[in-house]
Design a protein around this motif. Sequence first.
Motif, PDB file in Angstrom:
ATOM      1  N   LEU A 122     -89.329  67.798 107.770  1.00  0.00           N
ATOM      2  CA  LEU A 122     -90.528  68.033 106.968  1.00  0.00           C
ATOM      3  C   LEU A 122     -90.013  68.295 105.582  1.00  0.00           C
ATOM      4  CD1 LEU A 122     -93.438  68.682 106.505  1.00  0.00           C
ATOM      5  CD2 LEU A 122     -92.892  71.083 107.223  1.00  0.00           C
ATOM      6  N   THR A 123     -88.668  68.909 105.433  1.00  0.00           N
ATOM      7  CA  THR A 123     -88.311  69.348 104.142  1.00  0.00           C
ATOM      8  C   THR A 123     -88.036  67.779 103.211  1.00  0.00           C
ATOM      9  OG1 THR A 123     -86.188  69.580 105.012  1.00  0.00           O
ATOM     10  CG2 THR A 123     -87.270  71.548 104.907  1.00  0.00           C
ATOM     11  N   ALA A 124     -87.600  66.722 103.835  1.00  0.00           N
ATOM     12  CA  ALA A 124     -87.399  65.678 103.132  1.00  0.00           C
ATOM     13  C   ALA A 124     -88.713  64.941 102.530  1.00  0.00           C
ATOM     14  CB  ALA A 124     -86.566  64.638 103.923  1.00  0.00           C
ATOM     15  N   CYS A 125     -89.821  65.224 103.236  1.00  0.00           N
ATOM     16  CA  CYS A 125     -91.060  64.686 102.850  1.00  0.00           C
ATOM     17  C   CYS A 125     -91.766  65.466 101.807  1.00  0.00           C
ATOM     18  CB  CYS A 125     -92.046  64.544 104.016  1.00  0.00           C
ATOM     19  SG  CYS A 125     -91.458  63.354 105.319  1.00  0.00           S
ATOM     20  N   LEU A 126     -91.601  66.790 101.952  1.00  0.00           N
ATOM     21  CA  LEU A 126     -92.063  67.666 101.087  1.00  0.00           C
ATOM     22  C   LEU A 126     -91.352  67.350  99.553  1.00  0.00           C
ATOM     23  CD1 LEU A 126     -92.676  71.191 102.924  1.00  0.00           C
ATOM     24  CD2 LEU A 126     -94.364  69.355 102.219  1.00  0.00           C
ATOM     25  N   ALA A 375    -106.685  65.169  91.145  1.00  0.00           N
ATOM     26  CA  ALA A 375    -105.445  64.211  90.965  1.00  0.00           C
ATOM     27  C   ALA A 375    -104.253  65.063  91.334  1.00  0.00           C
ATOM     28  CB  ALA A 375    -105.185  63.779  89.582  1.00  0.00           C
ATOM     29  N   VAL A 376    -103.846  66.306  90.985  1.00  0.00           N
ATOM     30  CA  VAL A 376    -102.675  67.045  91.127  1.00  0.00           C
ATOM     31  C   VAL A 376    -102.445  67.009  92.863  1.00  0.00           C
ATOM     32  CG1 VAL A 376    -101.334  69.106  91.109  1.00  0.00           C
ATOM     33  CG2 VAL A 376    -102.424  67.771  88.935  1.00  0.00           C
ATOM     34  N   ALA A 377    -103.695  67.536  93.172  1.00  0.00           N
ATOM     35  CA  ALA A 377    -103.509  67.918  94.656  1.00  0.00           C
ATOM     36  C   ALA A 377    -103.246  66.679  95.636  1.00  0.00           C
ATOM     37  CB  ALA A 377    -104.947  68.266  95.375  1.00  0.00           C
ATOM     38  N   LEU A 378    -103.887  65.493  95.233  1.00  0.00           N
ATOM     39  CA  LEU A 378    -103.668  64.062  96.142  1.00  0.00           C
ATOM     40  C   LEU A 378    -102.320  63.802  95.744  1.00  0.00           C
ATOM     41  CD1 LEU A 378    -107.077  62.317  95.201  1.00  0.00           C
ATOM     42  CD2 LEU A 378    -106.267  63.012  97.344  1.00  0.00           C
ATOM     43  N   THR A 379    -101.538  63.981  94.660  1.00  0.00           N
ATOM     44  CA  THR A 379    -100.241  63.571  94.470  1.00  0.00           C
ATOM     45  C   THR A 379     -99.494  64.433  95.310  1.00  0.00           C
ATOM     46  OG1 THR A 379    -100.928  62.958  92.154  1.00  0.00           O
ATOM     47  CG2 THR A 379     -98.575  63.109  92.802  1.00  0.00           C
ATOM     48  N   LEU A 380     -99.375  65.897  95.232  1.00  0.00           N
ATOM     49  CA  LEU A 380     -98.605  66.527  96.055  1.00  0.00           C
ATOM     50  C   LEU A 380     -98.959  66.572  97.492  1.00  0.00           C
ATOM     51  CD1 LEU A 380     -98.929  69.941  94.201  1.00  0.00           C
ATOM     52  CD2 LEU A 380     -97.027  68.807  94.442  1.00  0.00           C
ATOM     53  N   SER A 381     -99.972  66.165  97.890  1.00  0.00           N
ATOM     54  CA  SER A 381    -100.279  65.828  99.307  1.00  0.00           C
ATOM     55  C   SER A 381     -99.633  64.513  99.980  1.00  0.00           C
ATOM     56  CB  SER A 381    -101.873  65.625  99.858  1.00  0.00           C
ATOM     57  OG  SER A 381    -102.198  64.477  99.216  1.00  0.00           O
ATOM     58  N   MET A 382     -98.992  63.867  98.986  1.00  0.00           N
ATOM     59  CA  MET A 382     -98.209  62.587  99.692  1.00  0.00           C
ATOM     60  C   MET A 382     -97.088  62.856 100.443  1.00  0.00           C
ATOM     61  SD  MET A 382     -99.786  59.768  99.002  1.00  0.00           S
ATOM     62  CE  MET A 382    -101.419  60.927  99.534  1.00  0.00           C
ATOM     63  N   GLY A 383     -96.453  64.338 100.327  1.00  0.00           N
ATOM     64  CA  GLY A 383     -95.051  64.514 101.039  1.00  0.00           C
ATOM     65  C   GLY A 383     -95.835  64.718 102.339  1.00  0.00           C
ATOM     66  N   PRO A 384     -96.508  65.805 102.650  1.00  0.00           N
ATOM     67  CA  PRO A 384     -97.216  65.959 103.997  1.00  0.00           C
ATOM     68  C   PRO A 384     -97.812  64.702 104.790  1.00  0.00           C
ATOM     69  CG  PRO A 384     -98.016  67.731 102.430  1.00  0.00           C
ATOM     70  CD  PRO A 384     -97.355  66.650 101.724  1.00  0.00           C
ATOM     71  N   ALA A 385     -98.468  63.876 103.746  1.00  0.00           N
ATOM     72  CA  ALA A 385     -99.085  62.814 104.280  1.00  0.00           C
ATOM     73  C   ALA A 385     -97.816  61.980 104.972  1.00  0.00           C
ATOM     74  CB  ALA A 385     -99.791  62.040 103.213  1.00  0.00           C
ATOM     75  N   GLU A 386     -96.720  61.619 104.256  1.00  0.00           N
ATOM     76  CA  GLU A 386     -95.319  60.983 104.820  1.00  0.00           C
ATOM     77  C   GLU A 386     -95.280  61.523 106.328  1.00  0.00           C
ATOM     78  OE1 GLU A 386     -91.134  59.395 103.468  1.00  0.00           O
ATOM     79  OE2 GLU A 386     -92.583  60.286 101.817  1.00  0.00           O
ATOM     80  N   TRP A 387     -94.916  62.747 106.266  1.00  0.00           N
ATOM     81  CA  TRP A 387     -94.385  63.534 107.564  1.00  0.00           C
ATOM     82  C   TRP A 387     -95.675  63.139 108.394  1.00  0.00           C
ATOM     83  CZ3 TRP A 387     -96.125  67.721 110.292  1.00  0.00           C
ATOM     84  CH2 TRP A 387     -95.156  68.280 111.300  1.00  0.00           C
ATOM     85  N   LEU A 388     -96.888  63.107 108.197  1.00  0.00           N
ATOM     86  CA  LEU A 388     -97.966  63.030 109.323  1.00  0.00           C
ATOM     87  C   LEU A 388     -97.865  61.727 109.872  1.00  0.00           C
ATOM     88  CD1 LEU A 388    -100.655  65.606 108.109  1.00  0.00           C
ATOM     89  CD2 LEU A 388     -99.257  65.743 110.077  1.00  0.00           C
ATOM     90  N   LEU A 389     -97.800  60.813 109.075  1.00  0.00           N
ATOM     91  CA  LEU A 389     -97.605  59.431 109.418  1.00  0.00           C
ATOM     92  C   LEU A 389     -96.306  59.084 110.527  1.00  0.00           C
ATOM     93  CD1 LEU A 389     -98.064  57.379 106.131  1.00  0.00           C
ATOM     94  CD2 LEU A 389     -99.552  57.612 107.865  1.00  0.00           C
ATOM     95  N   HIS A 390     -95.178  59.828 110.261  1.00  0.00           N
ATOM     96  CA  HIS A 390     -94.114  59.686 111.276  1.00  0.00           C
ATOM     97  C   HIS A 390     -94.786  60.565 112.434  1.00  0.00           C
ATOM     98  CE1 HIS A 390     -91.753  58.615 107.692  1.00  0.00           C
ATOM     99  NE2 HIS A 390     -90.866  58.396 108.538  1.00  0.00           N
TER     100      HIS A 390
END
Length: 527
Positions: A122-126, A375-390
Amino acid sequence: MSGSLWLKPPGPEGSWVHVGRPAPAGRTDTLPDLPRPRPGGPGLPAADPMDELARRIDAFVAAAVHPDEIAAILESDGMTDEYIRLTYGRQDSFALAEELYARVPRSFPEPDRLRDPWKVPLTACLLRGLIFALPGLAYVLGAPLLEGPPDRLGLPAGTLTLLAGALIGWVWDQSLSHRAYSWLGLGDRAAAGRTLLVGAPAGALLGTAAAFAVPGGPPFSYAFAAGQAAYVGAATVLLVLGRERVLLAALAPMAAGAVLALSTGLPVPVRVTLLAVSLLAACTLALRELPLARGVRAGVRRIHRWAERRPGERGPVRWRMLRGAEEDHARRGPRIGDSVPYGVFGLGTGLLVLYAALGEVLSGGPAEAVAAPSAVALTLSMGPAEWLLHRFRSGSLAGLRAARSPRAFRRRMLLTLARCLALYLAVLLALGVTGTLLWPHAPGLTGLRVATLLLLGAVMWTGLLLQSFGAVRPAAVVCAGAAFAQSLALLAGTGQPRLVQVVVAGTAAAVLAVLVCLLLGRATAHR
């Protein structure tokens, strides 16, 4: 059968052991033997040969999925039809195998525990999500240099200039990233480096040209846009090549200065110095990762070959096909056209995020209506989004192994999808609420704004999910169509801006959800 299926005797020191019970001391015979009477005296009845055989090979029989498997084991150990008729009273090995299959209940062994290929920390995606959002702090440092009268749409001075450069650079680098990742997937890191070496500067030039094409901005906005375009190219190189920590180190001076500028007034020269240091560090580190000298030599060789080509070499197509000895049999790489949908997807999602932040202002609302925290929230959420895709890929793979029917797999897939999407939307909502509370003079999160944020998050996450399964074209069509529809509504002045955003985002989310269920509900899509 030419030999036994038991390639290695399973007993101690190579001796044969009968399956189902320990081998008596001194016994080293193989499977086909004459049944012996039970010990205990001549008055006791002899054991049934079928029962003894079933006990000895019960593990093999219980794991068999068809009687032919048992027949193969019997024949490989030398049991002839004559022996079977004399010993067990059955016609042949197939008849004996069928009776053993019916007599012994099925007991399939559990497969070995396999490594989960989709497990990522998770840390890598965050960290990647943080890197996506940190460049926004550069606007905090450059704000005093971008002062001026609002532009014709009521936005702060230089906003359109910066948005034009950022949007064009984002679209280009989405396509460039896919092409470089395709080369990495083929195992050719050198070709990926050459792709980035050519594509990153070209994207920086395109972004700069798009910014300079917007008139009326402050003078510093054009210099800022050029630096922004150069940074996007350098960041693309470092992210594709897996150098996230290096990029984070390059951003550290700018981020530290921006945090300090929020509490104290930094002089303008210090602000410019911090911006320049981070930009030069990112570009230098990106150049260090690229095969610069090798790429220059390859370009020079290609120019020389083109200049020295014989006049008659470019003959008719038929002649070139017959001339097999002179053809260049170099390996074909990924097609350029395969990377275009990724740029279209980036354009659609970028416009949707832009409208979420500036939709009311672009339609004539007050400048205070800028929803930057969304917009900032959507940008920051891309880290958790990538982890949840995995996590979705991992859960669907586990469901594929555990399900016993297509319907059971589809049910498991939908449950995993709902769980991952709900968790992502919860993270996105928490980021949106936190950003609204911390952002000075930010508009409140009304019910309509929350609905827009969550629906837009669902669009982006399901679009990324389809993209991860190779279905980027339908995702790109839906997102680009939604952005086009919202642009038309904005230009025509149709409806209330927030209501239009909810309708457009909700429609796109519904279409993408249907596509996910149709395309990913098949087990073959998860192989």
